[in-house]
Design an enzyme around this catalytic site. Structure first.
Site, short mmCIF file in Angstrom:
data_model
loop_
_atom_site.label_atom_id
_atom_site.label_comp_id
_atom_site.label_asym_id
_atom_site.label_seq_id
_atom_site.Cartn_x
_atom_site.Cartn_y
_atom_site.Cartn_z
N PRO A 162 1.59 -14.26 4.36
CA PRO A 162 1.26 -14.95 3.13
C PRO A 162 1.32 -16.46 3.05
O PRO A 162 0.41 -17.06 2.55
CB PRO A 162 2.22 -14.34 2.11
CG PRO A 162 2.61 -13.06 2.66
CD PRO A 162 2.53 -13.22 4.13
N GLU A 163 2.33 -17.14 3.42
CA GLU A 163 2.39 -18.54 3.03
C GLU A 163 1.62 -19.44 4.00
O GLU A 163 1.13 -18.98 5.02
CB GLU A 163 3.86 -18.98 2.87
CG GLU A 163 4.60 -18.10 1.87
CD GLU A 163 6.01 -18.55 1.58
OE1 GLU A 163 6.22 -19.76 1.39
OE2 GLU A 163 6.92 -17.72 1.55
N HIS B 90 -4.80 1.21 8.31
CA HIS B 90 -4.97 0.10 7.37
C HIS B 90 -6.22 -0.73 7.63
O HIS B 90 -6.35 -1.82 7.08
CB HIS B 90 -3.73 -0.79 7.39
CG HIS B 90 -2.46 -0.03 7.14
ND1 HIS B 90 -2.31 0.81 6.06
CD2 HIS B 90 -1.30 0.06 7.83
CE1 HIS B 90 -1.11 1.37 6.09
NE2 HIS B 90 -0.48 0.94 7.16
N ARG C 251 -1.32 -3.08 1.89
CA ARG C 251 -1.18 -2.99 0.44
C ARG C 251 -2.46 -3.31 -0.33
O ARG C 251 -2.49 -3.16 -1.55
CB ARG C 251 -0.04 -3.90 -0.03
CG ARG C 251 1.31 -3.43 0.49
CD ARG C 251 2.42 -4.38 0.13
NE ARG C 251 2.70 -4.38 -1.28
CZ ARG C 251 3.61 -5.16 -1.86
NH1 ARG C 251 4.29 -6.02 -1.12
NH2 ARG C 251 3.82 -5.10 -3.13
N ARG D 64 4.92 -30.80 -15.23
CA ARG D 64 5.10 -29.40 -15.62
C ARG D 64 6.38 -29.21 -16.41
O ARG D 64 7.45 -29.61 -15.96
CB ARG D 64 5.12 -28.50 -14.37
CG ARG D 64 3.83 -28.49 -13.58
CD ARG D 64 2.65 -28.04 -14.42
NE ARG D 64 2.93 -26.81 -15.09
CZ ARG D 64 2.78 -25.60 -14.54
NH1 ARG D 64 2.30 -25.49 -13.34
NH2 ARG D 64 3.10 -24.53 -15.21
#
Length: 282
Positions: free
Chosen positions: A2-3, A95, A114, A156
């Site tokens: 992911p990152e 998968h 997933r 923010r």
DNA sequence: CTGCACCCCTGTAGGC
DNA sequence: TGCCTACAGGGGTGCA
């Protein structure tokens, strides 16, 4: 994977194994993998077959592969997506989502346990796909402006970890590297972002850049076989993590026991001494 | 603008 | 052995 560091590792592998190769066939094994391609799986495949990948680019956690048609294939790995280079005779496995065949040489396969990841073809998206334009530049892009990023961060009205994870503030940072950068900066993730001084926000961003860069150099973080490069190899940055996944272990800086807290329905790891919890607004 | 709840999925680990 | 829950590095949407 992911990152940003893991996606960058994949980008480098794709650059080596996919660029310059002409697609002879694209098989969508699971339609969910191309759900973001509104025109459907057949159109997705048709836009690719006969075309050649000319480049592999990345912004944050998004990849895109410009084609000689002027279009681009966009990819996001989600939580469990992988691009793998495999010989034709390698078994599909459970998968397999999309198979890319070339006139000769190994196949490229998109696997995703997933199915949170996905692929699409962006028409005319070779330069910067419109689908990715809402994401802020990541710190390794030539166009990245640190002052602008710091200003966005401090604008923010939310907690600083939430701001780091907001891909419209800075892209590429996820749960692991946010926690690691906050530890390096000695800041608790619940600190209000708009209460950081300019220098403190710059220091934090500097730690983000450092930790991402160091992780890229190690091939990313791999806790298990889900997070591997195009050849199935793991990265080694897990050995350099100071807080993520280290609940109860001693802080590498002060020896205090690393704590785990629930935050945004995820786990956050921090040092109770180096990163004291803010009180009130700050 | 912001937080929040919830959605998308599969697989694993741990408690009972 | 089964059953249940919690949890896992992602993002997106709709609603208050």
């Amino acid at each position: 994977m992911p990152e940003l560091p893991e996606v960058e590792t994949v980008r480098r592998g794709l650059r080596e194994w996919a660029v310059g190769r002409r697609l002879s066939g694209v098989d969508v094994h699971h339609p969910r993998a191309v759900r973001r391609h509104a025109a459907g799986p057949e159109d997705f495949a048709a836009a690719l077959v006969g075309r050649t990948f000319t480049e592999v680019r990345r912004r944050g956690k998004y990849l895109w592969l410009p084609l000689d048609s002027g279009d681009a294939m966009i990819g996001h790995l989600g939580m469990s997506g992988q691009f793998r280079v495999l010989p034709e005779e390698a078994p599909d496995g459970p998968h397999l989502r999309v198979r890319f065949r070339f006139a000769e040489g190994p196949q490229l396969r998109f696997l995703d346990q997933r199915t949170f990841g996905g692929l699409a073809v962006s028409r005319g998206g070779a330069d910067l796909p419109a689908e990715i334009a809402h994401i802020a530049p990541d710190p390794f892009e030539p166009g990245f402006d640190a002052d602008r990023c710091v200003a966005a961060l401090r604008r923010r009205r939310t907690e600083v970890k939430r701001a780091l994870l907001d891909q419209t503030v800075v892209s590429g940072v996820g749960n692991i590297y946010a926690d690691e950068a906050l530890w390096r900066a000695g800041l608790h993730g619940a600190r209000p972002a708009d209460a950081l001084t300019g220098p403190a926000a710059h220091r934090l961003l500097g730690h983000v850049v450092d930790v991402l860069g160091e992780a890229i150099a190690q091939g990313g973080t791999s806790f298990d076989a889900l997070y591997v490069d195009v050849n199935g190899e793991s990265g080694y940055f897990d050995r350099a993590l100071h807080v993520y996944g280290r609940e109860g272990a001693p802080c590498d800086r002060c020896g205090a026991s690393i704590r785990r807290e629930s935050f945004m329905n995820r786990s956050s790891f921090s040092c109770p001494r180096c990163q004291p919890r803010p009180r009130g607004r700050g």
